[in-house]
Design a protein around this motif. Structure first.
Motif, PDB file in Angstrom:
ATOM      1  N   ARG A 268      -0.822  13.253  -0.214  1.00 18.48           N
ATOM      2  CA  ARG A 268      -2.156  13.507   0.308  1.00 18.48           C
ATOM      3  C   ARG A 268      -3.023  12.250   0.183  1.00 18.48           C
ATOM      4  O   ARG A 268      -2.917  11.515  -0.780  1.00 18.48           O
ATOM      5  CB  ARG A 268      -2.812  14.673  -0.426  1.00 18.48           C
ATOM      6  N   TYR A 269      -3.858  12.058   1.188  1.00 18.16           N
ATOM      7  CA  TYR A 269      -4.825  10.967   1.167  1.00 18.16           C
ATOM      8  C   TYR A 269      -6.064  11.446   1.904  1.00 18.16           C
ATOM      9  O   TYR A 269      -5.956  12.028   2.990  1.00 18.16           O
ATOM     10  CB  TYR A 269      -4.255   9.710   1.844  1.00 18.16           C
ATOM     11  N   ALA A 270      -7.228  11.242   1.326  1.00 17.08           N
ATOM     12  CA  ALA A 270      -8.502  11.684   1.906  1.00 17.08           C
ATOM     13  C   ALA A 270      -8.483  13.182   2.177  1.00 17.08           C
ATOM     14  O   ALA A 270      -8.933  13.646   3.227  1.00 17.08           O
ATOM     15  CB  ALA A 270      -8.833  10.894   3.174  1.00 17.08           C
TER      16      ALA A 270
ATOM     17  N   LEU B 163       0.362   5.013   7.925  1.00 16.19           N
ATOM     18  CA  LEU B 163      -0.136   6.387   7.813  1.00 16.19           C
ATOM     19  C   LEU B 163      -1.523   6.410   7.178  1.00 16.19           C
ATOM     20  O   LEU B 163      -2.397   7.171   7.611  1.00 16.19           O
ATOM     21  CB  LEU B 163       0.823   7.235   6.969  1.00 16.19           C
ATOM     22  N   LEU B 164      -1.733   5.577   6.164  1.00 15.03           N
ATOM     23  CA  LEU B 164      -3.036   5.510   5.506  1.00 15.03           C
ATOM     24  C   LEU B 164      -4.098   4.974   6.464  1.00 15.03           C
ATOM     25  O   LEU B 164      -5.228   5.448   6.489  1.00 15.03           O
ATOM     26  CB  LEU B 164      -2.955   4.628   4.258  1.00 15.03           C
ATOM     27  N   GLU B 165      -3.710   3.983   7.272  1.00 11.74           N
ATOM     28  CA  GLU B 165      -4.653   3.422   8.235  1.00 11.74           C
ATOM     29  C   GLU B 165      -5.022   4.453   9.295  1.00 11.74           C
ATOM     30  O   GLU B 165      -6.176   4.558   9.690  1.00 11.74           O
ATOM     31  CB  GLU B 165      -4.056   2.183   8.893  1.00 11.74           C
TER      32      GLU B 165
ATOM     33  N   SER C 224     -13.237   7.543  10.061  1.00 11.30           N
ATOM     34  CA  SER C 224     -14.323   6.700  10.567  1.00 11.30           C
ATOM     35  C   SER C 224     -14.838   7.233  11.892  1.00 11.30           C
ATOM     36  O   SER C 224     -16.047   7.201  12.161  1.00 11.30           O
ATOM     37  CB  SER C 224     -13.854   5.263  10.748  1.00 11.30           C
ATOM     38  N   LYS C 225     -13.962   7.730  12.730  1.00 10.08           N
ATOM     39  CA  LYS C 225     -14.380   8.256  14.040  1.00 10.08           C
ATOM     40  C   LYS C 225     -15.205   9.515  13.890  1.00 10.08           C
ATOM     41  O   LYS C 225     -16.121   9.758  14.637  1.00 10.08           O
ATOM     42  CB  LYS C 225     -13.135   8.547  14.901  1.00 10.08           C
ATOM     43  N   LYS C 226     -14.875  10.357  12.898  1.00  9.68           N
ATOM     44  CA  LYS C 226     -15.599  11.612  12.715  1.00  9.68           C
ATOM     45  C   LYS C 226     -17.002  11.370  12.174  1.00  9.68           C
ATOM     46  O   LYS C 226     -17.907  12.154  12.412  1.00  9.68           O
ATOM     47  CB  LYS C 226     -14.825  12.531  11.776  1.00  9.68           C
TER      48      LYS C 226
ATOM     49  N   PRO D 105      -8.730  -4.141   3.018  1.00 15.01           N
ATOM     50  CA  PRO D 105      -8.751  -2.678   3.123  1.00 15.01           C
ATOM     51  C   PRO D 105      -7.366  -2.039   2.988  1.00 15.01           C
ATOM     52  O   PRO D 105      -7.240  -0.923   2.483  1.00 15.01           O
ATOM     53  CB  PRO D 105      -9.346  -2.424   4.507  1.00 15.01           C
ATOM     54  N   ILE D 106      -6.326  -2.754   3.399  1.00  9.20           N
ATOM     55  CA  ILE D 106      -4.972  -2.203   3.285  1.00  9.20           C
ATOM     56  C   ILE D 106      -4.594  -2.062   1.818  1.00  9.20           C
ATOM     57  O   ILE D 106      -4.095  -1.011   1.387  1.00  9.20           O
ATOM     58  CB  ILE D 106      -3.964  -3.099   4.039  1.00  9.20           C
ATOM     59  N   LEU D 107      -4.846  -3.113   1.033  1.00  5.54           N
ATOM     60  CA  LEU D 107      -4.539  -3.052  -0.398  1.00  5.54           C
ATOM     61  C   LEU D 107      -5.425  -2.053  -1.119  1.00  5.54           C
ATOM     62  O   LEU D 107      -4.985  -1.388  -2.059  1.00  5.54           O
ATOM     63  CB  LEU D 107      -4.701  -4.430  -1.033  1.00  5.54           C
TER      64      LEU D 107
END
Length: 143
Positions: A89-91, A131-133, A140-142, A20-22
């Motif tokens: 920006r991510y997600a 930061l991405l994690e 995932s929590k939302k 998942p990190i990659l």
């Protein structure tokens, strides 16, 4: 000398889909490459158009064919008070690069591509992985 010895041999690279990190890193790098191309066009005074491929039925032949369709891509850089800024920006969220700091001061327009290349190098080196994690765990929590 053997023919095989003339080739560069290496171990099989790890699949990004299993790590998942990659996977997150590759996703961000793809977007950063797109932003780099957009910034290079902006600096050169050209228009940038990103395309996506779509399968579409040809009305004349009735066969499926791949068609390139232009898509909208938001810029991650902007100009305020004669100075350029860049946000990673991510997600659909701006990453908090340091405490309460979400943007990078670029300065002049010509420095834009250099800053984006630096961010790409930092991403490849894994500096943005925490930061991405953090962003992905919040998503995932939302859900």
């Amino acid at each position: 000398m053997s023919i095989l010895k003339s080739l560069n041999l290496s171990a099989r690279p790890e699949k990004t889909s299993e790590n998942p990190i990659l996977k997150r890193r590759e996703k961000l790098l793809a977007k950063l490459d797109q932003q780099l191309a957009m910034a290079e066009a902006h600096v050169a005074g050209e228009t940038f158009t990103a395309y996506r491929e779509k399968w579409q039925k040809n009305p004349e032949t009735g066969q499926q064919e791949k068609v390139r369709i232009p898509k909208n891509v938001a810029k991650w850089f902007f100009k305020r008070n004669n100075q350029y800024f860049f946000e990673v920006r991510y997600a659909n969220r701006a990453l908090e690069l340091s405490r309460n700091n979400h943007v990078i001061e670029v300065g002049e327009q010509g420095n834009l591509t250099t800053v984006i290349r630096t961010v790409i190098d930092a991403t490849v080196a894994g500096e943005l992985d925490p930061l991405l994690e953090k962003v992905s765990t919040n998503l995932s929590k939302k859900k």
